[in-house]
Design a protein around this motif. Structure first.
Motif, short mmCIF file in Angstrom:
data_model
loop_
_atom_site.label_atom_id
_atom_site.label_comp_id
_atom_site.label_asym_id
_atom_site.label_seq_id
_atom_site.Cartn_x
_atom_site.Cartn_y
_atom_site.Cartn_z
N LYS A 25 0.83 -1.21 0.00
CA LYS A 25 0.00 0.00 0.00
C LYS A 25 0.87 1.25 0.00
CE LYS A 25 -4.31 -1.53 2.06
NZ LYS A 25 -5.28 -1.28 3.13
N THR A 26 1.95 1.23 0.77
CA THR A 26 2.83 2.39 0.86
C THR A 26 3.49 2.69 -0.48
OG1 THR A 26 3.26 1.97 3.19
CG2 THR A 26 4.86 3.34 2.03
N ASP A 27 4.06 1.68 -1.13
CA ASP A 27 4.71 1.89 -2.43
C ASP A 27 3.69 2.32 -3.49
OD1 ASP A 27 7.15 1.32 -1.31
OD2 ASP A 27 7.33 -0.67 -2.24
N HIS A 28 2.50 1.74 -3.45
CA HIS A 28 1.46 2.11 -4.41
C HIS A 28 1.11 3.59 -4.26
CE1 HIS A 28 -2.67 2.23 -6.11
NE2 HIS A 28 -2.11 1.43 -7.00
N LYS A 29 0.93 4.03 -3.02
CA LYS A 29 0.61 5.44 -2.76
C LYS A 29 1.72 6.34 -3.28
CE LYS A 29 0.02 8.65 1.09
NZ LYS A 29 0.06 8.77 2.54
N ARG A 30 2.96 5.99 -3.01
CA ARG A 30 4.10 6.81 -3.44
C ARG A 30 4.19 6.87 -4.97
NH1 ARG A 30 8.38 4.35 0.93
NH2 ARG A 30 7.67 5.60 2.70
N LEU A 32 1.72 6.47 -7.09
CA LEU A 32 0.59 7.28 -7.57
C LEU A 32 0.93 8.77 -7.49
CD1 LEU A 32 -2.64 5.58 -6.16
CD2 LEU A 32 -2.05 5.95 -8.55
N LEU A 33 1.50 9.19 -6.37
CA LEU A 33 1.92 10.58 -6.21
C LEU A 33 2.93 10.97 -7.28
CD1 LEU A 33 2.36 10.83 -2.33
CD2 LEU A 33 0.68 12.06 -3.72
N GLU A 36 1.19 11.35 -10.68
CA GLU A 36 0.39 12.57 -10.72
C GLU A 36 1.26 13.81 -10.91
OE1 GLU A 36 -1.86 12.43 -7.10
OE2 GLU A 36 -3.18 10.83 -7.87
N ILE A 58 -2.51 -5.00 -4.69
CA ILE A 58 -2.03 -4.23 -3.54
C ILE A 58 -2.17 -5.08 -2.28
CG2 ILE A 58 -2.22 -2.04 -2.31
CD1 ILE A 58 -1.76 -1.85 -5.41
N ASP A 61 1.58 -3.72 3.86
CA ASP A 61 3.04 -3.66 3.92
C ASP A 61 3.64 -4.87 4.61
OD1 ASP A 61 2.43 -1.18 2.86
OD2 ASP A 61 3.84 -0.09 4.13
N GLU A 80 7.11 11.87 -1.13
CA GLU A 80 6.08 12.41 -0.25
C GLU A 80 6.39 13.86 0.16
OE1 GLU A 80 6.11 9.50 2.84
OE2 GLU A 80 4.77 8.16 1.75
#
Length: 83
Positions: A25-30, A32-33, A36, A58, A61, A80
């Motif tokens: 989840k952490t790598d996916h969020k990063r 995505l950022l 974008e 996903i 972690d 981040e």
């Protein structure tokens, strides 16, 4: 009489499957950022990254195998921090 033979595609013409993607989840969020933020500079590359992220599985972690490659912690913090 001509015998009918089943024709098969040569092995080099077989459709290649993309490898599976598993992300925390952490790598996916990063990522995505990152996609974008990169969209204005290179929309094609950002779209490609987003499409790959869409097909990723996903996981929490803690559930990722220890031999899986992940984003280095500093890389993730840099992404981040620039948000």
């Amino acid at each position: 009489m001509i015998s009918a033979r089943r024709q098969t595609a040569p092995s080099n013409q077989k459709k290649l499957r993309k490898p599976a993607i598993v992300l925390t989840k952490t790598d996916h969020k990063r990522l995505l950022l990152l996609a974008e933020r990169f969209a204005e500079q290179n929309a094609g590359l950002a779209d490609f990254l987003l499409s790959e992220l869409e097909r990723a599985r996903i996981v929490e972690d803690e559930r990722i195998a220890t031999d899986v490659v992940r984003l280095p912690p500093k890389c993730g913090k840099d992404i981040e921090a620039s948000a």
